[in-house]
Every structure is written in C-alpha cells, then in structure tokens.
Design a protein around this motif. Structure first.
Motif, PDB file in Angstrom:
ATOM      1  N   PHE A 182       4.233 -11.866   6.768  1.00 55.56           N
ATOM      2  CA  PHE A 182       3.275 -11.512   5.726  1.00 55.56           C
ATOM      3  C   PHE A 182       4.015 -10.761   4.640  1.00 55.56           C
ATOM      4  CE2 PHE A 182       3.318  -7.817   8.522  1.00 55.56           C
ATOM      5  CZ  PHE A 182       3.282  -6.732   7.655  1.00 55.56           C
ATOM      6  N   THR A 183       3.458 -10.765   3.447  1.00 63.17           N
ATOM      7  CA  THR A 183       3.989  -9.933   2.368  1.00 63.17           C
ATOM      8  C   THR A 183       2.925  -8.900   2.016  1.00 63.17           C
ATOM      9  OG1 THR A 183       3.140 -11.387   0.616  1.00 63.17           O
ATOM     10  CG2 THR A 183       5.373 -11.826   1.436  1.00 63.17           C
ATOM     11  N   ALA A 184       3.334  -7.820   1.381  1.00 63.50           N
ATOM     12  CA  ALA A 184       2.403  -6.747   1.005  1.00 63.50           C
ATOM     13  C   ALA A 184       2.764  -6.252  -0.393  1.00 63.50           C
ATOM     14  CB  ALA A 184       2.472  -5.607   2.006  1.00 63.50           C
ATOM     15  N   THR A 185       1.823  -6.343  -1.294  1.00 68.06           N
ATOM     16  CA  THR A 185       2.048  -5.920  -2.680  1.00 68.06           C
ATOM     17  C   THR A 185       1.055  -4.844  -3.059  1.00 68.06           C
ATOM     18  OG1 THR A 185       2.804  -8.150  -3.258  1.00 68.06           O
ATOM     19  CG2 THR A 185       2.189  -6.686  -5.074  1.00 68.06           C
ATOM     20  N   ALA A 186       1.559  -3.686  -3.450  1.00 67.90           N
ATOM     21  CA  ALA A 186       0.699  -2.573  -3.858  1.00 67.90           C
ATOM     22  C   ALA A 186       0.343  -2.719  -5.333  1.00 67.90           C
ATOM     23  CB  ALA A 186       1.424  -1.250  -3.615  1.00 67.90           C
ATOM     24  N   LEU A 187      -0.946  -2.677  -5.617  1.00 65.12           N
ATOM     25  CA  LEU A 187      -1.443  -2.801  -6.982  1.00 65.12           C
ATOM     26  C   LEU A 187      -2.134  -1.509  -7.393  1.00 65.12           C
ATOM     27  CD1 LEU A 187      -3.173  -6.293  -6.559  1.00 65.12           C
ATOM     28  CD2 LEU A 187      -0.772  -5.809  -7.052  1.00 65.12           C
ATOM     29  N   THR A 188      -2.122  -1.216  -8.664  1.00 68.37           N
ATOM     30  CA  THR A 188      -2.829  -0.025  -9.138  1.00 68.37           C
ATOM     31  C   THR A 188      -4.295  -0.352  -9.364  1.00 68.37           C
ATOM     32  OG1 THR A 188      -2.320  -0.515 -11.446  1.00 68.37           O
ATOM     33  CG2 THR A 188      -0.776   0.885 -10.250  1.00 68.37           C
ATOM     34  N   PHE A 189      -5.138   0.632  -9.175  1.00 70.68           N
ATOM     35  CA  PHE A 189      -6.573   0.458  -9.361  1.00 70.68           C
ATOM     36  C   PHE A 189      -6.898   0.211 -10.834  1.00 70.68           C
ATOM     37  CE2 PHE A 189     -10.625   2.529 -10.573  1.00 70.68           C
ATOM     38  CZ  PHE A 189     -11.493   1.653  -9.952  1.00 70.68           C
ATOM     39  N   VAL A 190      -7.691  -0.839 -11.069  1.00 66.90           N
ATOM     40  CA  VAL A 190      -8.166  -1.185 -12.405  1.00 66.90           C
ATOM     41  C   VAL A 190      -9.688  -1.175 -12.368  1.00 66.90           C
ATOM     42  CG1 VAL A 190      -8.343  -3.064 -14.073  1.00 66.90           C
ATOM     43  CG2 VAL A 190      -6.133  -2.519 -13.064  1.00 66.90           C
ATOM     44  N   PRO A 191     -10.363  -0.523 -13.306  1.00 65.69           N
ATOM     45  CA  PRO A 191     -11.819  -0.380 -13.252  1.00 65.69           C
ATOM     46  C   PRO A 191     -12.577  -1.646 -13.642  1.00 65.69           C
ATOM     47  CG  PRO A 191     -10.977   0.682 -15.214  1.00 65.69           C
ATOM     48  CD  PRO A 191      -9.775   0.233 -14.426  1.00 65.69           C
ATOM     49  N   ILE A 192     -12.871  -2.481 -12.654  1.00 67.55           N
ATOM     50  CA  ILE A 192     -13.671  -3.674 -12.868  1.00 67.55           C
ATOM     51  C   ILE A 192     -14.741  -3.726 -11.788  1.00 67.55           C
ATOM     52  CG2 ILE A 192     -11.892  -5.032 -14.039  1.00 67.55           C
ATOM     53  CD1 ILE A 192     -11.163  -6.302 -11.407  1.00 67.55           C
ATOM     54  N   GLY A 193     -15.580  -4.748 -11.824  1.00 73.55           N
ATOM     55  CA  GLY A 193     -16.642  -4.859 -10.835  1.00 73.55           C
ATOM     56  C   GLY A 193     -17.643  -3.730 -10.967  1.00 73.55           C
ATOM     57  N   LEU A 194     -18.126  -3.248  -9.839  1.00 70.26           N
ATOM     58  CA  LEU A 194     -19.107  -2.164  -9.853  1.00 70.26           C
ATOM     59  C   LEU A 194     -18.484  -0.824 -10.240  1.00 70.26           C
ATOM     60  CD1 LEU A 194     -21.160  -3.047  -6.637  1.00 70.26           C
ATOM     61  CD2 LEU A 194     -21.815  -3.429  -9.014  1.00 70.26           C
ATOM     62  N   LEU A 195     -17.152  -0.780 -10.330  1.00 68.07           N
ATOM     63  CA  LEU A 195     -16.457   0.461 -10.685  1.00 68.07           C
ATOM     64  C   LEU A 195     -15.922   0.424 -12.119  1.00 68.07           C
ATOM     65  CD1 LEU A 195     -14.467   0.996  -7.353  1.00 68.07           C
ATOM     66  CD2 LEU A 195     -16.707   1.928  -7.989  1.00 68.07           C
ATOM     67  N   GLU A 196     -16.538  -0.413 -12.963  1.00 70.18           N
ATOM     68  CA  GLU A 196     -16.007  -0.606 -14.316  1.00 70.18           C
ATOM     69  C   GLU A 196     -16.040   0.657 -15.167  1.00 70.18           C
ATOM     70  OE1 GLU A 196     -18.212  -3.100 -16.946  1.00 70.18           O
ATOM     71  OE2 GLU A 196     -20.115  -2.717 -15.978  1.00 70.18           O
ATOM     72  N   LYS A 197     -16.883   1.611 -14.828  1.00 73.63           N
ATOM     73  CA  LYS A 197     -16.965   2.839 -15.621  1.00 73.63           C
ATOM     74  C   LYS A 197     -15.988   3.913 -15.129  1.00 73.63           C
ATOM     75  CE  LYS A 197     -21.748   2.063 -17.056  1.00 73.63           C
ATOM     76  NZ  LYS A 197     -21.323   1.545 -18.371  1.00 73.63           N
ATOM     77  N   SER A 198     -15.235   3.618 -14.092  1.00 75.12           N
ATOM     78  CA  SER A 198     -14.226   4.555 -13.597  1.00 75.12           C
ATOM     79  C   SER A 198     -13.011   4.533 -14.516  1.00 75.12           C
ATOM     80  CB  SER A 198     -13.828   4.189 -12.163  1.00 75.12           C
ATOM     81  OG  SER A 198     -14.930   4.270 -11.295  1.00 75.12           O
ATOM     82  N   ASP A 199     -12.059   5.414 -14.256  1.00 78.63           N
ATOM     83  CA  ASP A 199     -10.830   5.466 -15.043  1.00 78.63           C
ATOM     84  C   ASP A 199      -9.735   4.650 -14.369  1.00 78.63           C
ATOM     85  OD1 ASP A 199     -11.899   7.208 -16.954  1.00 78.63           O
ATOM     86  OD2 ASP A 199     -11.458   8.958 -15.692  1.00 78.63           O
ATOM     87  N   PHE A 200      -8.809   4.128 -15.178  1.00 74.75           N
ATOM     88  CA  PHE A 200      -7.612   3.488 -14.648  1.00 74.75           C
ATOM     89  C   PHE A 200      -6.843   4.483 -13.785  1.00 74.75           C
ATOM     90  CE2 PHE A 200      -8.262   0.538 -18.125  1.00 74.75           C
ATOM     91  CZ  PHE A 200      -7.701  -0.648 -17.685  1.00 74.75           C
ATOM     92  N   PHE A 201      -6.184   3.967 -12.753  1.00 74.00           N
ATOM     93  CA  PHE A 201      -5.191   4.789 -12.056  1.00 74.00           C
ATOM     94  C   PHE A 201      -3.883   4.661 -12.822  1.00 74.00           C
ATOM     95  CE2 PHE A 201      -1.615   4.895  -9.001  1.00 74.00           C
ATOM     96  CZ  PHE A 201      -1.710   6.226  -8.637  1.00 74.00           C
ATOM     97  N   ASN A 202      -3.411   5.760 -13.355  1.00 75.04           N
ATOM     98  CA  ASN A 202      -2.217   5.758 -14.196  1.00 75.04           C
ATOM     99  C   ASN A 202      -0.994   6.010 -13.332  1.00 75.04           C
ATOM    100  OD1 ASN A 202      -0.145   6.221 -16.026  1.00 75.04           O
ATOM    101  ND2 ASN A 202      -1.512   7.173 -17.528  1.00 75.04           N
ATOM    102  N   ILE A 203      -0.359   4.933 -12.897  1.00 74.97           N
ATOM    103  CA  ILE A 203       0.777   5.053 -11.977  1.00 74.97           C
ATOM    104  C   ILE A 203       1.935   5.812 -12.608  1.00 74.97           C
ATOM    105  CG2 ILE A 203       1.728   2.815 -12.656  1.00 74.97           C
ATOM    106  CD1 ILE A 203       2.698   2.451  -9.782  1.00 74.97           C
ATOM    107  N   GLY A 204       2.054   5.723 -13.939  1.00 75.53           N
ATOM    108  CA  GLY A 204       3.165   6.389 -14.592  1.00 75.53           C
ATOM    109  C   GLY A 204       3.068   7.902 -14.564  1.00 75.53           C
ATOM    110  N   ASN A 205       1.836   8.434 -14.466  1.00 74.38           N
ATOM    111  CA  ASN A 205       1.656   9.880 -14.527  1.00 74.38           C
ATOM    112  C   ASN A 205       1.007  10.477 -13.292  1.00 74.38           C
ATOM    113  OD1 ASN A 205       2.670   9.956 -17.184  1.00 74.38           O
ATOM    114  ND2 ASN A 205       0.670   9.401 -18.012  1.00 74.38           N
ATOM    115  N   GLU A 206       0.326   9.661 -12.492  1.00 72.95           N
ATOM    116  CA  GLU A 206      -0.515  10.211 -11.436  1.00 72.95           C
ATOM    117  C   GLU A 206      -0.040   9.898 -10.016  1.00 72.95           C
ATOM    118  OE1 GLU A 206      -4.404   8.689 -12.217  1.00 72.95           O
ATOM    119  OE2 GLU A 206      -4.417   9.403 -14.298  1.00 72.95           O
TER     120      GLU A 206
END
Length: 574
Positions: free
Chosen positions: A474-498
């Motif tokens: 299997f492979t495993a790829t970590a992705l950053t959270f992007v505010p879409i779907g029911l969470l569209e009003k949330s904030d981006f996860f800023n991998i560069g700073n957070e």
C-alpha cells in the motif's frame, strides 16, 4: 476557413498520459518554482527558482498526440461537455477540443466561447498544498494553468477575438480564495456548483448553458431563478485595498441518467464513469453531497468501446466515488452493504469489451471487506494476478478513532468507528490477497481539530501494518486539510506555518513508508508494462530519499521537539 464557435481545452497537466506510470497523474501537484529561494545559494545557481526540474517534469508529463491541433484524448469531464453540445444541436465544426499547445489555431473572430477545464488551477488541492508548503511554492498545476490562460489571452489580443473565457470543473472554487487571477486571466465567468463547490452537472444541459453564454443571457440574469436554471452571482472581493469583481455562474441540478450524454471521442487514461455520488457522508468531502446514481452496464460498455475503437485503449479506468456502493439501494442497505451481484454484472460487462486490464479509481476499505466473497469474485472476473495488479485509491484519513468517529463515521459502515484500526488492517489484507494495492490518502490538520495524540495514532497504525503484515502493499500520502464539503466555512490548514512536530512525523512516516515499501518493493509491479517501469523506478530510488533528508533538515532548524519526533520514528516506528 473560420474558427469554431466553441473551443474547449485543459492545461498540460490534465492532458498527459504520464507515460503510463501508476499514480503519476498526481505529479502535477509537485512544486515547480520557489520564488523565495536565496539567489546566493548553490541551488539557485544550478536550478534558479526551479524546485522539481522542468526538464524532468516535462519528460514525465508527456503531451498527448493531436491531429492538426485537435486533441486525440481529453479529460473525461471535458468529453462529457463536448458530447452534450453535439447532442444539443451544435455542429461538429462548431466545437473543438483543442490541444493546449495548439490553442492559438482555433481562436479567432468567429470564436465565441473558450472553455477551460480546471481541477487544481491555483494549486490549492490537498495534495498540492502539502507538496508546496501551503502555496509557498508554485505547483506545476498552477504553473501550466497560468500558461494556458496567458496563451489564450495573447491569442485573443492578436486576432481581435471577443470570445468569452469560461472556467469550469471541480477546481473552480479556488478562485474565491485568489480572485486576482480572474482579472489576470481575463475570465468572463467561473462556473461553480452549489453545496460546497461541487462541480455542476452541466453535461445534461450543455446546449442551454453555452447558448446563454453566446447570447449574453448571463449579463442580466434573474437571481431568483428556478432550481434547474442558472444563477449569476457577481462577487466582490477586496484585496490590498482594491475591489475585484468576479462573475460566478451557479448551477445545481440532478440530470436524469438518460440526460447524461455518452462520450463520442476518447477520454484520458481510458476513463469512464459508472456512478455519481457516494452516500458515505464524510464531512470533509464534497462528492458525498451528490445524490447516488448508477450507469447501467450497457451504458458503461458503450463508452469503453469508444475508447477502444477511437483511442486504441487496452484498459478501462473506472471512475466512482466509492465503487463498492455501486448498485446499492440506500433505502434498504442501512449498513451500506455492497450489492455484490450488481458489481459482478458491471465488471463482467466491462471485461466483455475486450480490455485486458481494469481498475476502479476509488473505494472504501469497509466496502471491500463487508462481503467476504466480493473481492475474490471481482478479482476472478477482472483477472487480477501478480502480473495484473489492481490499484484503488482509498481514504485512510487518520489513525485517530476520535477524529474518524467525529468526521467520517459512515465511512466505516457497516462497522463502528471503534473498529477502524481493524477495518484498515483487514482491508489491506483482503485487497492484497487478490493483488489489489490501495493508495491511501490521509488528512493532516483535519478541520484544524487534530491533536498531537491523533497524529501519533496515525504513525502507530502505519507502523503496525508494516510489522504485522510485512508483505503488505500500500502507499500512504498525507494531504493538508482543505475546507470543502460540510466544512467549507472552516479555515485551510496552513502546512507552511502550522505544522506541529507530530504532524511533521506523519508526513515523515508516510514518505518513509512509500520510499521503503512502495518504491523499493512493488513499484515495478504496477503501471504500464515495459522497460519504462524499471527506468522510472531507478529514478525514484535515486531521488526518493531526498524528501526524507529535507524533512530532517527542516526539523533540525525548526526546534528540538521537531527533531525529537523524527528520531522517535527512526528508533520506534521504522
């Protein structure tokens, strides 16, 4: 000879076969340029601002062939729009799907609409945000999308064309976060869906939509429209003291199956669609908001036959949001139990076309193991074997029982969130037994609610899989959270700073697994056959350790705590 009325196209990253390499279609997410690189550094003297060398990217991302500038293959969604236009009364000479490197041939005084198909136009997709440290670098997706729009703009200016540029497909939500690009690219309108920015299903209404564009109906459209019609929303953004306006055309409809046209020209990668919607209801995903519909096996066959007869396809890539939901009646299957008979009928029909290989795009682990006969039976039909591996993308999301229960409890149905670790392990075992390889995606910073212990749960679960199933694939790829779907009003996860130390650990562990297991262990068993397998495996082996070294340097420079996490993974979870 005049130019066509409607020109459809997509940028280079969406118009490449990627030399038949498994999972290489994600390569467009790779960083292209680093605008902040120290000009006095040795790296700058060698590569300038380039991160992934352009010569390497362009070699792997090879262009599709064309016939006098007309693309021989195109993204499946673009082919659906083309088919809808031809069905709705436009003549063949009125509609061209242009090769991005020859777009200028088709733009002139007679051109009325230029439609660009965009999946990750501004580099804000989850994979891209991860690879570019939250857009601190420019991805190739963003780079080549910008180049396409520049070429369109220059061609319009050169020929005096008044064509309206319309951008559509599932990535157009990104223009809400970087509206300056609307003005820079000269985009007349952005086509977007409702409910979290889902790509609108205009293929059922393509003729009406493009006639509206041509006739100028979007200039003064009634905002109080009927549900099945289009709505124009002029959005105002303020950036750096300047007001920017963008025309967003919203549309949400559920075309009946007989209103969805069948492709008439070959799609990229031999892709065909078998269903729409998912029904799992994960809060961080938008496709779960689409209603479930299933193509009949006969409809699927007809599209595959187009790819075979006109495109020479020898395989069929089967698109769904969860293949194991195909044919399921959500009213009676309360635990989302798979409809094995429907799936067997579907894949029997697919193989009857004469393709030698097929694989679904997406599927859930719970669906794969809910019926113990399902994977063995499907594997016999599609002839999986050590020489015919079946790839499938599956959501691993997180090793945290807390997060999986809070945001994706139906992803496990018919199982309980408390059983998630067992579902993951049993899923890998079941799929691997019949030569299926899951490509896992994880979410870092899920709804900005991820705690350090959640990250460590993910690291431990991957490590347990490696040690309990040492031959697992299997492979495993970590992705950053992007505010879409029911969470569209949330904030981006800023991998560069957070990125916390534990989240860096997740990124490090997933890449270590892919390098140690994926590249070195089974990469040569997947993708297109031939010498290119071994050539690209050699490149991957030589370059695969570079990100690990980069993360180790980042940890040393960041803090003792970051460095300690890396050392802990090396000693306990390697």
């Amino acid at each position: 000879m005049g130019t066509p009325k409607i020109v459809l196209t997509a940028d280079r990253t969406l118009m490449s076969p990627y030399r038949g390499l498994s999972l290489a279609t994600f390569f467009g997410c790779a960083p292209a340029l680093d605008p902040n690189r120290d000009k006095n550094s040795l790296l700058y003297k060698i590569l300038g601002n380039q991160v992934t060398p352009k010569i390497l990217f362009d070699f792997i991302c090879n262009y599709i062939p064309h016939t006098n500038g007309v693309a021989n293959y195109a993204p499946y969604g673009l082919r659906k729009v083309e088919a809808g236009l031809l069905r709705d009364g436009f003549r063949r000479e009125d509609v061209v799907v242009a090769h991005p490197d020859h777009i200028e041939k088709f733009i002139g005084p007679d051109t009325q609409v230029i439609g660009t198909y965009e999946m990750d136009p501004l580099g804000m997709g989850p994979v891209t945000m991860t690879f570019t440290y939250g857009r601190k670098q420019t991805s190739y997706d963003e780079f080549y999308n910008a180049e396409l729009h520049r070429r369109i703009k220059v061609a319009k200016q050169k020929t005096g064309s008044k064509a309206k540029v319309i951008s559509g497909a599932s990535g157009t939500w990104q223009y809400n976060y970087d509206p300056e690009k609307i003005e820079e690219f000269g985009i007349y309108a952005i086509l977007e869906g409702e409910l979290g920015g889902i790509a609108p299903e205009i293929d059922g209404h393509a003729g009406r939509f493009f006639n509206y564009l041509i006739n100028g109906d979007f200039e003064n459209m009634d905002p109080f429209r009927k549900r099945s019609d289009f709505k124009v929303n002029i959005k105002e953004f303020e950036r750096n003291g300047k007001k920017i306006h963008g025309r967003f055309v919203n549309f949400w409809d559920r075309p009946d199956l007989d209103e969805i046209p069948e492709i008439v020209e070959p799609s990229m990668h031999g892709m065909v669609e078998v269903m729409r919607g998912c029904g799992r209801g994960c809060k961080f995903c938008d496709v779960t908001l689409r209603s479930l519909r299933y193509y009949s096996p006969e409809k699927v066959k007809r599209e595959i036959e187009v790819n075979i007869k006109k495109g020479g396809a020898k395989s069929a890539w089967i698109h769904s949001d969860d293949i194991f939901v195909y044919g399921m009646d959500p009213r009676t299957a309360k635990g989302m139990e798979p409809n094995r008979e429907a799936l067997e009928e579907l894949f029997t029909a697919i193989m009857s076309t004469g393709v030698g290989h097929t694989n679904p795009t997406h599927g859930t682990l719970a669906g794969a193991i809910a019926d113990e006969k399902l994977i063995p039976n499907l594997s016999r039909i599609i002839k999986s074997s050590p020489d015919n591996m079946i790839g499938i993308q599956a959501g691993f999301e997180t090793g945290s029982l807390r997060l999986i229960g809070k945001y994706a409890d139906r992803k496990l149905a018919p199982y309980d969130p408390s059983e998630w670790h067992w579902v993951v392990k049993e899923g890998v075992k079941t799929l691997n037994k019949d030569y299926w390889i899951p490509a896992f995606t994880l979410i870092m910073g899920l709804d900005n609610d991820e705690q350090p212990e959640d990250s460590w749960d993910t690291i431990r679960l991957i490590s347990e899989l490696e040690h309990e199933q040492p031959d697992s694939m299997f492979t495993a790829t970590a992705l950053t959270f992007v505010p879409i779907g029911l969470l569209e009003k949330s904030d981006f996860f800023n991998i560069g700073n957070e990125m916390t130390p534990a989240q860096l650990g997740v990124l490090y562990k997933t890449w270590q697994h892919n390098f140690k297991y994926g590249i070195q262990k089974f990469m040569t068993k997947t993708g297109a056959k031939g010498p290119q397998r071994y050539f690209f495996n050699a490149i991957a082996r030589s370059l695969g350790g570079i990100p690990l070294g980069a993360m180790e340097r980042y940890a040393r420079n960041k803090s003792k705590e970051h460095e300690k996490v890396i050392e802990t993974i090396k000693t306990k979870y390697w």
